[in-house]
Design an enzyme around this catalytic site. Sequence first.
Site, PDB file in Angstrom:
ATOM      1  CB  CYS A  37      -0.932  -0.015   1.215  1.00  0.00           C
ATOM      2  SG  CYS A  37      -2.181   1.290   1.190  1.00  0.00           S
ATOM      3  CB  CYS A  38       3.835   2.246   1.980  1.00  0.00           C
ATOM      4  SG  CYS A  38       3.182   2.587   3.630  1.00  0.00           S
ATOM      5  CB  CYS A  96      -2.582   6.560   5.912  1.00  0.00           C
ATOM      6  SG  CYS A  96      -1.781   7.146   4.402  1.00  0.00           S
ATOM      7  CB  CYS A 133      -1.328   2.672   8.806  1.00  0.00           C
ATOM      8  SG  CYS A 133      -1.880   1.555   7.498  1.00  0.00           S
ATOM      9  CB  CYS A 178       5.812   5.211   4.243  1.00  0.00           C
ATOM     10  SG  CYS A 178       6.717   6.691   3.702  1.00  0.00           S
TER      11      CYS A 178
END
EC number: 1.8.4.10
Length: 228
Positions: free
Chosen positions: A114-115, A196, A199, A222
């Site tokens: 995702c990062c 985010c 997280c 990240c």
Amino acid sequence: MAVAPSVLTVLRSQAQDPVGLLRAASAQLGSAVGVLSSFGAESALLLAFVAEADPHMPVLFLETGRHFPETLAYRAELAEALGLTNVQDIRPTQAELDARDPTGELWAFDPDACCRLRKVEPMDLASLPYAALVTGRKQAQAATRALLPVVEEKAGGQLRLNPLAHWQAEEITREMKRRGLPPHPLVAQGYPSIGCAPCTQPVGQTEDPRAGRWAGLAKTECGIHTAS
């Protein structure tokens, strides 16, 4: 994009003066200097230094689509209050999101992926024109940043300028109050480091400030600051 040794010497001579460092970077490198900002818990001070040095300097904000609403409101408020004229939203393409995170739940089962999708890859592309990127990272934030220098040379030749590398949290708080800078609204709710929303969680007063980022996982970064 490698920076000449003479430029490095000038920048290092200003390492103890955040505004002087930013002015020197702007004078030496012109439009090839950009600022990375999350508009997070301690971002206001660095951005105030940027505004004092050069309010037209590009400020790159990763719009991941997963921010707290408070962060987006703070981004707009702070940019206006400081007179920053060149804040740019950096985001993944819709095609990449559709292909790799069609349900919007990638963060839950593969936060590294995702990062990469929402932060690392978009920032890698956006940062290509810059010889130097300014960050708000500090040695005191986490053990992984304990040796962070003010002027940091990356393997590919690009620089990271970390004007607040040696600043302690109490120094930052004191200077923000002296300048009348508004704090991020989530700081009062126990978020000393804000990323985010899925997280990030609050932390206790005695915990590492970044303990609420990817809590319970080995992940601590990240990736935008760890890649060469």
